[in-house]
Each structure stands twice: as structure tokens, then as C-alpha cells.
Design a protein around this motif. Structure first.
Motif, PDB file in Angstrom:
ATOM      1  N   GLU A 169       0.847  -1.268  -0.082  1.00  0.00           N
ATOM      2  CA  GLU A 169      -0.037  -0.027   0.153  1.00  0.00           C
ATOM      3  C   GLU A 169       0.693   1.082  -0.053  1.00  0.00           C
ATOM      4  OE1 GLU A 169      -4.299  -1.407   2.114  1.00  0.00           O
ATOM      5  OE2 GLU A 169      -3.150   0.090   3.115  1.00  0.00           O
ATOM      6  N   TYR A 203      -0.390   7.685  -5.846  1.00  0.00           N
ATOM      7  CA  TYR A 203      -1.844   8.414  -5.980  1.00  0.00           C
ATOM      8  C   TYR A 203      -1.659   9.728  -5.089  1.00  0.00           C
ATOM      9  CZ  TYR A 203      -6.272   9.731  -4.715  1.00  0.00           C
ATOM     10  OH  TYR A 203      -7.762  10.565  -4.350  1.00  0.00           O
ATOM     11  N   LYS A 229     -15.551   9.199  -1.317  1.00  0.00           N
ATOM     12  CA  LYS A 229     -15.743   8.174  -2.443  1.00  0.00           C
ATOM     13  C   LYS A 229     -14.203   7.515  -2.926  1.00  0.00           C
ATOM     14  CE  LYS A 229     -15.529  11.903  -6.051  1.00  0.00           C
ATOM     15  NZ  LYS A 229     -16.293  12.498  -7.041  1.00  0.00           N
ATOM     16  N   SER A 230     -13.207   7.916  -2.091  1.00  0.00           N
ATOM     17  CA  SER A 230     -12.023   7.349  -2.673  1.00  0.00           C
ATOM     18  C   SER A 230     -11.822   6.005  -2.450  1.00  0.00           C
ATOM     19  CB  SER A 230     -10.788   8.000  -1.501  1.00  0.00           C
ATOM     20  OG  SER A 230      -9.558   7.379  -1.933  1.00  0.00           O
ATOM     21  N   LYS A 231     -11.159   5.187  -3.157  1.00  0.00           N
ATOM     22  CA  LYS A 231     -10.892   3.732  -3.215  1.00  0.00           C
ATOM     23  C   LYS A 231     -10.157   3.301  -2.001  1.00  0.00           C
ATOM     24  CE  LYS A 231     -11.668   2.945  -8.416  1.00  0.00           C
ATOM     25  NZ  LYS A 231     -11.263   2.290  -9.328  1.00  0.00           N
ATOM     26  N   ASN A 238     -10.586   4.161   0.779  1.00  0.00           N
ATOM     27  CA  ASN A 238     -11.426   4.090   1.943  1.00  0.00           C
ATOM     28  C   ASN A 238     -12.564   2.933   1.619  1.00  0.00           C
ATOM     29  OD1 ASN A 238     -10.328   6.112   3.262  1.00  0.00           O
ATOM     30  ND2 ASN A 238     -11.426   7.785   2.711  1.00  0.00           N
ATOM     31  N   ARG A 239     -12.569   2.053   2.211  1.00  0.00           N
ATOM     32  CA  ARG A 239     -13.732   0.900   1.794  1.00  0.00           C
ATOM     33  C   ARG A 239     -14.054   0.092   3.076  1.00  0.00           C
ATOM     34  NH1 ARG A 239      -8.385  -1.860   0.799  1.00  0.00           N
ATOM     35  NH2 ARG A 239      -8.247  -3.586   2.147  1.00  0.00           N
ATOM     36  N   GLU A 286     -15.859  -3.161   4.420  1.00  0.00           N
ATOM     37  CA  GLU A 286     -15.824  -4.761   4.109  1.00  0.00           C
ATOM     38  C   GLU A 286     -16.889  -5.292   5.149  1.00  0.00           C
ATOM     39  OE1 GLU A 286     -11.695  -6.038   5.001  1.00  0.00           O
ATOM     40  OE2 GLU A 286     -11.188  -4.625   3.753  1.00  0.00           O
TER      41      GLU A 286
END
Length: 570
Positions: free
Chosen positions: A136, A143, A217-219, A221-222, A224
Motif C-alpha cells: 500500500e 496516488y 468516495k475514494s477507493k 477508503n472501503r 468490508e
């Protein structure tokens, strides 16, 4: 596709290289040191050890403003040194991408404080990315350059010791060149006089609101969603620890943690029954969640705000328990056998002087049984504390500072001593390297990070130019001369600098014969043990034992023994 077994620092460097990084600057500091060491291996990247972190930040920022993708890296306390330009750079913005890497040190593995740099992002109003693994780190830094250019802002990428030094198999990509951008003169943007800065502050507030919408909406941050009875909100390595202990749970994994994605957190909160917040040090996420009106969260006991997190601590957090007692250190830290600093501290202790210290290997002089260093605050404070103590207590004070640290932030303190007519004795412990972080070069070594010869700073000349009345150079292994010199200079009403110069034992590995020990002459006074040399031990029968493999043959113990039980060979 090729891969490599990389640490977080190395993976981040690989990602920056692939992103077309053209310039990088830093000052050595664990756990961030290896970032620049790795970047220096890429010939396409102009990299430098700077004099200190403020200089590194300003040079790297200027490089970005001029149009080259640039990177600054430091440990957390190093970023403190760079805070002045950092805060205003949020106003000026950048031109080409500019990434600010900071590595925090939970657990104080090699630092004078624990500090949560996430709060700096919020304070400065800069976007914050937090990788949880080496892979990461590589992806996030790529990014970060894009984000920096899209929003005309420095981007803070925060790692911790565990992420920086953990190794993982990481895919190696191709470098994508980022052509230099044109620099355009823009006084309202780059000249922060009050009128311009006021307008830039208004724009900064607007920018941070736009960044908040992006983080929602950033990838990075997700959510699960698994077992909805138990959920975790976490960043960095805390996410991996929680996932390891509760793999069936639900997670809100935050990699783009500031501006905080409040709506995303609310949606996660609505979908999970119990939510635990997992974070190291300060309650950064906890406060943001409460600001967002999410009060159903369960937080760690306040005792977890101190020290490094461990996977086995996660069940304790879930059960609302206090942090378990810290583990004892595996071994006592100690100066290397034959270290020239030990000789200096031995003399200063013998003369019963108060010693103001600084950041470096020589901080170990404070530990028992040596106990010959009496203050340590930050880089440069060995000199400024010398002035404060001397003005209050008189001449029974000596300051010590290393050669790299003197260049970093000791010079201004020496000027202040001179300017304010304070007579005192400063000892520069010159071992010709930045030893504690792994022997990096600095301006007084005559060598760059790429191993190229360069102009060499002459410490004697600098000290005289700063106003020192006396500048002496002494070999610290010549104990008698060193002691006499300290006595003499301490008795004079002058500003004196003594440069105790001998290369670090990790550089100059010359080894003299170990001393002879005559048990019949030993009176078991154990003064030799008070030197805290790892080569000297007390045997089970109370006699002295010399660890031959450790002994460097410095013979400091010989000079300390009053009874002739220890004798030099040859």
C-alpha cells in the motif's frame, strides 16, 4: 512482472520512482532513514541529505514549485523542525506533485517522544494518506502525487515504524516519467505577505471541503461488510491487526483518513451493530467520528494512547480492558565497545560536571551506571541548554553535541552563546558520521548520499566564525589530555569549543589487543564496570571477565583501574 521483498520504506521509494519522482530531500531519522537511502539508488532521482529537516522541506517544496515532482521524508520529530514551511506551504500550494512522508514511532523504538502526526494534517489542512502495508505504501505514494497536482497541495503520507520496517513481496512496475512543469511567476500565489495569505486561507478552506467530498468516495477508503454484529474502524497497521484477530468481522478501512469521510462512516455505522475504533496513540478517528455524530462507537481504554499496538491487544480493546504492561526491553542499550564517546563521558563524570546533552548515540551516556548526561530534549538543545544552565548555575556545566547534530541545529545555539556573551564549554563529539541512524554522511564528512566527494565543512572554522574564543581538537582516547583540557577551559572566562574527534567504531574498525587481567591485584572495586562497556563483565566468583570478541582494545578500563589489575598488552 518482477517483484521484490521490500520494507515499507523501500516500497514507498519504489512507488515514488515509478511515479516519476525527480527530487527528494531528507535528514536521517529512524524509521524514515531508508526512504532516502533507497531513492538515492535511482540515478533518475536527484536526492540529498539536507542539513536539517526545515532545509530539506524548503528545498523539496521549491523543487515542486519550480515544476519537478518532489518528495520530503522524515520521522515525526523531524517534521516538527519543518513545521514553519509546512504550515505556509498549505497556502502557497505546489506546481508539480509534492509528497510529505512522515514516519511516526509508536513505542519509542528510537525517539525522544511519541507523537501522532495525523493531527498535523488536520492542523495544516492537508490531505492525509495512511498505508497499512509496504504494497500500500508503494501504491499510495503514486496516488499522492496525482492528488497533490489535482488539488495544488502538499499531501502528507503517514507511516509508522511497523509499516516502514515490515517487509512484503511487492510488484515492481515501470517508471512513468512526469515531465517537468513550467514555472510561472505568480506573486499572489507564492509570496505570502498578509494580503495574499488572507486570500489563500479562504481558498484553503474551500479546498479542504472539496477534498472531504473526494475522501467520501475514494477507493482508499472501503467498507468490508461481513459479520454485522462486530465492526472495526481502523487505519494503518491497526487494520491488519484487527483483521488478523477477528477475520469474520466487518471493517471500515481508511487509507484517505483526512479530511475524514463522515458520510461513509455513518453508512458503515448504520450497517454494523457494535463498532470498535482501532488506532495507535491519539484518538484521531474517535474525535472525527464523534464530530460526525456517530456515538455508538466503542473506543480503546485511554491507556492505549501510549505505546505501540500489537495484534494480541485487540481482544483487550474489544473487552474494554486496560493496556497490558509493556514488555521488558530485550537488552539494555549501551554504547559500542571502544566507543570514543565513553571516554569523554568518563572524564566529564570524573570532573563532576553537569552535562547538557543532545540527540544521538551519546544519549546513552545518561544510562546507569555511567549516568554522565543530565538533559536531552531535542536536536540542538545540548547547546541551548548549556547556555540556560550556565547562566543560572555558573561554570560547572558542559554541553555535548554530535558533529551531525551540531551542523543540523547546534550552530545557531553557539552563535547565541557568543552573541549573548555567555562563556561556557561545548564539547562536539565528532565521530565523522551520523552514527545512530546508520552512518549517513553529512556536510562535515565531505561526502554526499550518492558517495560523491563534495565540499567539506570544517567544524573548527565554523566554531571560530560563530564567536568561540577557543577551539581545540583532541583525540578522546588521550584521556589525560582530554581531562586537562576540559579542566583548563572550564576555569577560563571564555567561550570554548572542544572537538573530541575520532571516527565511529562502526566506521574505523581498528582493534587493539585486549587488556590482561590479574585477578590477584583486583580489589573488586568494580570501577571498570562503571564504564558500562559491554566487553567487561563480573564473573560468578566476583572477578572481572573480559569478553575478548567484544573488546576493541581502547584500554579505558586500564586507565580506570587504580590497582593495576588491568594492564595493556604490548
Amino acid at each position: 512482472m518482477q517483484s521484490g521483498f521490500l520494507s515499507g520504506d523501500q516500497a514507498l521509494s519504489q512507488g515514488a520512482y515509478e511515479a516519476g519522482l525527480l527530487f527528494a530531500a531528507s535528514y536521517p531519522g529512524t524509521p524514515a532513514t531508508e526512504i532516502l537511502e533507497s531513492l538515492a539508488c535511482f540515478k533518475q532521482i536527484d536526492s540529498q541529505w539536507s542539513v536539517n529537516e526545515k532545509v530539506a522541506y524548503e528545498v523539496a517544496l521549491a523543487s515542486a514549485v519550480s515544476g519537478r515532482r518532489s518528495l520530503y521524508a522524515s520521522k515525526h520529530v523531524g517534521l516538527n523542525v519543518a513545521m514553519d514551511p509546512l504550515m505556509t506551504s498549505a497556502y502557497t500550494g505546489i506546481n508539480a506533485g509534492f509528497v510529505v512522508v512522515v514516519c511516526d514511532d509508536p513505542g519509542l523504538h528510537s525517539s525522544q517522544n511519541e507523537q501522532d502526526s495525523r493531527l498535523i494534517a488536520k492542523w495544516a489542512k492537508l490531505p492525509l494518506l495512511e498505508p497499512s502495508s509496504p504494497s500500500e505504501a508503494k501504491d499510495f505514494v503514486k496516488y499522492a502525487f496525482t492528488l497533490s497536482e489535482e488539488f495544488d497541495t502538499p499531501v502528507i503520507l503517514r507511516m509508522t515504524t511497523r509499516v516502514a520496517h515490515t517487509k512484503e513481496n511487492v510488484f515492481l512496475g515501470e517508471r512513468k516519467e512526469a515531465p517537468a512543469r513550467e514555472f510561472k511567476i505568480d506573486i499572489p500565489k507564492y509570496v505570502m505577505v498578509p494580503g495574499n495569505a488572507y486570500k489563500k486561507h479562504i481558498l484553503l478552506e474551500e479546498k479542504i471541503n472539496k477534498l472531504r467530498k473526494l475522501s467520501e468516495k475514494s477507493k482508499l477508503n472501503r467498507a468490508e461488510i461481513n459479520d454485522t454484529k462486530l465492526g472495526f474502524i481502523a487505519t494503518g497497521v491497526g487494520y491488519l491487526y484487527a483483521k488478523e484477530m477477528y477475520p469474520e468481522a466487518s471493517f471500515l478501512k481508511l487509507g484517505f483518513s483526512y479530511p475524514f469521510p463522515r458520510q461513509l462512516a455513518k453508512e458503515f455505522s448504520d450497517s454494523v451493530k457494535d463498532i470498535f475504533v482501532i488506532e495507535e496513540l491519539d484518538p484521531f478517528l474517535e474525535e472525527e467520528l464523534k464530530i460526525a455524530g456517530i456515538n455508538k462507537i466503542k473506543t480503546a481504554h485511554p491507556s492505549f494512547r501510549v505505546g505501540e499496538l500489537r495484534p494480541e491487544y485487540i481482544p483487550d480493546i474489544v473487552q474494554g480492558k486496560e493496556r497490558p504492561p509493556g514488555l521488558p526491553a530485550p537488552r539494555k542499550p549501551v554504547m559500542c565497545p571502544g566507543c570514543p564517546h565513553r571516554n569523554v563521558f568518563s572524564v566529564l563524570k570524573k570532573l563532576k560536571l553537569i552535562v547538557t546533552g543532545d540527540i544521538g548515540c551519546y544519549t546513552l551516556g545518561a544510562l546507569a551506571p555511567l549516568g554522565a548526561l543530565h538533559s536531552c530534549l531535542c536536536m540542538g538543545a545540548g547547546v541551548t541548554f548549556l547556555e540556560g544552565f550556565t547562566r543560572a548555575l555558573g561554570r560547572n556545566v558542559v554541553g555535548v553535541i554530535g558533529d551531525s547534530t551540531f551542523v543540523h541545529s547546534g550552530i545557531t545555539g553557539l552563535i547565541n552563546l557568543s552573541y549573548n556573551k555567555t562563556n561556557a564549554v561545548l564539547v562536539i563529539l565528532d565521530n565523522s558520521t551520523t552514527a545512530m541512524t546508520g552512518s549517513q554522511p553529512h556536510p562535515a564528512t565531505g561526502c554526499t548520499i550518492k558517495g560523491e566527494a563534495t565540499k567539506k565543512l570544517i567544524l573548527e572554522d565554523i566554531c571560530r566564525a560563530c564567536g568561540a574564543d577557543n577551539v581545540d581538537v583532541v583525540n578522546p582516547y588521550d584521556i589525560e589530555s582530554l581531562e586537562n583540557l576540559v579542566k583548563q577551559r572550564s576555569s577560563e572566562d571564555k567561550l570554548s569549543v572542544i572537538i573530541a574527534r575520532y571516527p565511529c567504531r562502526l566506521i574505523k574498525k581498528d582493534k587493539a589487543p585486549y587488556p590482561e587481567y590479574d585477578a590477584g591485584l583486583c580489589k573488586s572495586c568494580y570501577l571498570c564496570l562503571a564504564l558500562d562497556c559491554p566487553a567487561i563483565k563480573k564473573d560468578s566468583d566476583g572477578k572481572i571477565k573480559i569478553e575478548i570478541s567484544f573488546c576493541a582494545g581502547c584500554n579505558l578500563c586500564v586507565k580506570t583501574c587504580k590497582f593495576g589489575a588491568l594492564k595493556a598488552r604490548g
